[in-house]
Design an enzyme around this catalytic site. Structure first.
Site, PDB file in Angstrom:
ATOM      1  N   CYS A  72     -14.451   1.667 -27.815  1.00  0.00           N
ATOM      2  CA  CYS A  72     -15.847   2.456 -27.900  1.00  0.00           C
ATOM      3  C   CYS A  72     -16.408   2.363 -26.361  1.00  0.00           C
ATOM      4  O   CYS A  72     -17.431   1.429 -26.245  1.00  0.00           O
ATOM      5  CB  CYS A  72     -16.806   1.366 -28.974  1.00  0.00           C
ATOM      6  SG  CYS A  72     -16.017   1.656 -30.483  1.00  0.00           S
ATOM      7  N   GLU A  73     -16.193   3.088 -25.664  1.00  0.00           N
ATOM      8  CA  GLU A  73     -16.622   3.370 -24.353  1.00  0.00           C
ATOM      9  C   GLU A  73     -16.245   4.968 -24.118  1.00  0.00           C
ATOM     10  O   GLU A  73     -14.995   5.435 -24.380  1.00  0.00           O
ATOM     11  CB  GLU A  73     -15.833   2.443 -23.411  1.00  0.00           C
ATOM     12  CG  GLU A  73     -16.215   1.150 -23.185  1.00  0.00           C
ATOM     13  CD  GLU A  73     -16.864   0.627 -22.167  1.00  0.00           C
ATOM     14  OE1 GLU A  73     -17.464   1.433 -21.163  1.00  0.00           O
ATOM     15  OE2 GLU A  73     -17.024  -0.629 -21.871  1.00  0.00           O
ATOM     16  N   GLY A 130       0.543  -1.340   0.068  1.00  0.00           N
ATOM     17  CA  GLY A 130      -0.113  -0.066  -0.143  1.00  0.00           C
ATOM     18  C   GLY A 130       0.780   1.343   0.068  1.00  0.00           C
ATOM     19  O   GLY A 130       0.242   2.419   0.036  1.00  0.00           O
ATOM     20  N   PRO A 168       4.892  -4.863  -0.725  1.00  0.00           N
ATOM     21  CA  PRO A 168       4.715  -3.723  -1.754  1.00  0.00           C
ATOM     22  C   PRO A 168       4.500  -4.146  -3.504  1.00  0.00           C
ATOM     23  O   PRO A 168       5.295  -5.026  -3.709  1.00  0.00           O
ATOM     24  CB  PRO A 168       5.712  -2.849  -1.374  1.00  0.00           C
ATOM     25  CG  PRO A 168       6.831  -3.987  -1.041  1.00  0.00           C
ATOM     26  CD  PRO A 168       6.339  -5.064  -0.256  1.00  0.00           C
ATOM     27  N   GLY A 169       3.673  -3.548  -3.885  1.00  0.00           N
ATOM     28  CA  GLY A 169       3.938  -3.710  -5.276  1.00  0.00           C
ATOM     29  C   GLY A 169       3.975  -2.233  -6.008  1.00  0.00           C
ATOM     30  O   GLY A 169       4.784  -2.435  -6.612  1.00  0.00           O
ATOM     31  N   ARG A 170       3.121  -1.367  -5.907  1.00  0.00           N
ATOM     32  CA  ARG A 170       3.272  -0.191  -6.765  1.00  0.00           C
ATOM     33  C   ARG A 170       4.272   0.370  -6.294  1.00  0.00           C
ATOM     34  O   ARG A 170       4.902   1.149  -7.273  1.00  0.00           O
ATOM     35  CB  ARG A 170       1.882   0.823  -6.173  1.00  0.00           C
ATOM     36  CG  ARG A 170       1.605   1.877  -6.740  1.00  0.00           C
ATOM     37  CD  ARG A 170       0.494   2.706  -5.944  1.00  0.00           C
ATOM     38  NE  ARG A 170      -0.511   1.891  -5.642  1.00  0.00           N
ATOM     39  CZ  ARG A 170      -1.795   1.780  -6.374  1.00  0.00           C
ATOM     40  NH1 ARG A 170      -1.718   2.366  -7.646  1.00  0.00           N
ATOM     41  NH2 ARG A 170      -2.705   1.178  -6.001  1.00  0.00           N
TER      42      ARG A 170
HETATM   43  N1  LLP Z   1      -1.279  -7.155  -0.301  1.00  0.00           N
HETATM   44  C1  LLP Z   1      -2.572  -7.404  -0.652  1.00  0.00           C
HETATM   45  C2  LLP Z   1      -2.995  -8.388   0.300  1.00  0.00           C
HETATM   46  C3  LLP Z   1      -3.184  -6.601  -1.581  1.00  0.00           C
HETATM   47  O1  LLP Z   1      -4.464  -6.904  -1.779  1.00  0.00           O
HETATM   48  C4  LLP Z   1      -2.401  -5.736  -2.467  1.00  0.00           C
HETATM   49  C5  LLP Z   1      -3.302  -4.907  -3.395  1.00  0.00           C
HETATM   50  C6  LLP Z   1      -1.129  -5.573  -2.054  1.00  0.00           C
HETATM   51  C7  LLP Z   1      -0.293  -6.384  -1.189  1.00  0.00           C
HETATM   52  C8  LLP Z   1      -0.130  -4.433  -2.980  1.00  0.00           C
HETATM   53  O2  LLP Z   1      -0.580  -3.350  -3.061  1.00  0.00           O
HETATM   54  P1  LLP Z   1       0.261  -1.967  -3.304  1.00  0.00           P
HETATM   55  O3  LLP Z   1       1.309  -1.870  -2.546  1.00  0.00           O
HETATM   56  O4  LLP Z   1       0.372  -2.186  -4.836  1.00  0.00           O
HETATM   57  O5  LLP Z   1      -0.611  -0.879  -3.078  1.00  0.00           O
HETATM   58  N2  LLP Z   1      -5.702  -2.008  -9.180  1.00  0.00           N
HETATM   59  C9  LLP Z   1      -5.476  -1.290  -8.086  1.00  0.00           C
HETATM   60  C10 LLP Z   1      -4.967  -1.530  -6.964  1.00  0.00           C
HETATM   61  C11 LLP Z   1      -5.553  -2.955  -6.263  1.00  0.00           C
HETATM   62  C12 LLP Z   1      -4.704  -3.342  -5.443  1.00  0.00           C
HETATM   63  C13 LLP Z   1      -5.186  -4.511  -4.712  1.00  0.00           C
HETATM   64  N3  LLP Z   1      -4.255  -5.249  -3.908  1.00  0.00           N
HETATM   65  C14 LLP Z   1      -4.930   0.183  -8.674  1.00  0.00           C
HETATM   66  O6  LLP Z   1      -4.478   0.131 -10.063  1.00  0.00           O
HETATM   67  O7  LLP Z   1      -4.693   1.256  -7.994  1.00  0.00           O
END
Ligand code: LLP
Length: 402
Positions: free
Chosen positions: A330-331, A230, A266-268
């Site tokens: 087309c949206e 997050g 972390p992903g983002r």
């Molecule tokens: N851990 C869990 C359990 C999660 O559900 C998520 C993201 C993460 C880690 C990674 O979160 P991050 O660090 O990337 O914020 N598609 C949406 C975001 C959906 C996130 C879902 N879960 C977007 O494009 O903003």
């Protein structure tokens, strides 16, 4: 890692137009240096603290990028058997893989249990019972964590908040208490706790709040505490950062009172700023520019109303004007936004949609029978294709033969 040199946008030391000429558009262009810089930053937050940074594959699962992340020593946060398998195939050690998700199927659990991954993060009492049943049948010990819903609501877009009481994620506090005091199993060991409070967060306080809410569940020390992902990024390009100082000072020590190891997912934060989506201008209208990338290629603006900056790839010193940018789908939601300050480009010129590394390609679809874009990685002066543009034939016929 993306900057102008003599009016031309570069990714590391590669001029972006060269990539577009070679591989066509739309194309995701990544900077290896940016990924590595982000990983180093995170590692420095934890220093000597026992920790695992489990990169969240859902943000972007390009295998070449995953290899870079794995080679940097990170683990993997997964949410499907596909992601678990991908992580294992690429060499992530099972002890560094966690597996969450509200709807894991029996075969997915069986696979994870057989591979002996670090933790299955359990999201309901019924899932826990199923895991117990499978473990008994396979005579295998299973390490799990309870993903608890701490009922906190940090400031973020409503559509990406996950930890409100009413959300579908995690086990409610009452059930979690019940499990901790009554659940007994010869095979399933509850080794950790897991909370994930949402995405695109900048303050450390909601993390503390979540940890404090679930702390009373802990009776004796846990092996690990997974505090989720997050950490936010500055999509506005203003340099805003997640408060890692506060996180390090208040959240980490509190977790270490409850558990031996801190896990984050972390992903983002790792991948968002490492990429741009390069797109060609198809047509101009009085208030809109139509480009060849659409919501199927990059869906965040359409899904969440997310704002990503858009810039000219080549600056020619023309007067800037406020225009909207939209794709060919087309949206009416297939627009990346309005009021972008751009030099009005000619047809065939390139624009770059910024910060598209996270939830860009991983959420791309074939809507409108459109193939998904190519991906290119820049490493200093060199660059290489890391995913082919999807062949049209693959999109058009996936049905059974008559
Ligand atoms: N851990 C869990 C359990 C999660 O559900 C998520 C993201 C993460 C880690 C990674 O979160 P991050 O660090 O990337 O914020 N598609 C949406 C975001 C959906 C996130 C879902 N879960 C977007 O494009 O903003």
């Amino acid at each position: 890692m993306f900057e102008y040199r003599d009016g031309i946008l570069y990714c590391e030391d590669v001029p972006v137009p060269e990539i577009a000429r070679k591989y066509g558009t739309p194309v995701y262009v990544y900077s290896r240096r940016e990924i590595e810089r982000r990983i180093s930053k995170l590692k420095s937050v934890f220093g000597d603290v026992p920790h695992l940074i489990a990169y969240s594959l859902k943000a972007n699962n390009n295998p070449i990028l995953l290899k870079i992340i794995k080679d940097a020593g990170l683990g993997a946060d997964t949410v499907s058997v596909g992601e678990v398998k991908l992580a294992l195939d690429l060499g992530f050690e099972p002890e560094k893989i966690v597996f969450a998700g509200v709807g894991k199927r029996r075969y997915e659990l069986e696979f994870a249990i057989e591979k002996g991954i670090k933790s299955i993060n359990v999201e309901s009492y019924e899932e826990l019972l199923l895991i117990d049943e499978i473990a008994k049948a396979l005579s295998r010990p299973v390490a799990v964590a309870l993903r608890v819903n701490p009922d906190v609501a940090p400031k973020t877009i409503d559509k990406i908040a996950t930890a409100k009481k009413t959300s579908k994620f995690g086990i409610d506090m009452e059930t979690a208490r019940h499990i901790f005091s009554n659940f007994k199993s010869g095979y399933v060991q509850i080794r950790g706790l897991h909370v994930h409070i949402g995405s695109q967060i900048f303050e450390y306080e909601p993390y503390i709040e979540a940890v404090e809410k679930v702390a009373p569940l802990v009776n004796g020390k846990l092996e690990f505490f997974d505090v989720g992902g997050g950490f936010g990024v500055d999509y506005e390009g203003d340099g805003r950062e997640f408060d890692f100082e506060g996180f390090k000072k208040y959240v980490v020590p509190r977790i270490l009172e409850l558990a031996d190891e801190v896990v984050t997912e972390p992903g983002r934060f790792i991948i968002a700023k490492s990429s741009i989506l390069v797109t060609e201008v198809l047509y101009r209208k009085p208030h809109f520019i139509i480009v060849d990338a659409g919501m199927n290629d990059f869906s965040r603006p359409a899904y969440y109303g997310a704002r990503h900056r858009i810039v000219n790839v080549t600056l020619k010193g023309r007067k800037k004007e406020a225009v909207g940018v939209g794709g060919p789908v087309c949206e009416s939601t297939d627009v990346f936004g309005k009021d972008f300050e751009l030099e009005i480009p000619d047809r065939g010129e390139l624009l770059a949609i910024m910060d598209t590394g996270a939830y860009g390609m991983s959420m791309a679809s074939n809507y409108n029978a459109r193939p998904r874009p190519a991906e290119v990685l820049c490493e200093g002066k060199s660059y290489r294709l890391i995913r082919h543009r999807e062949p049209l034939e693959d999109v058009l016929w996936r049905g059974v033969q008559e």
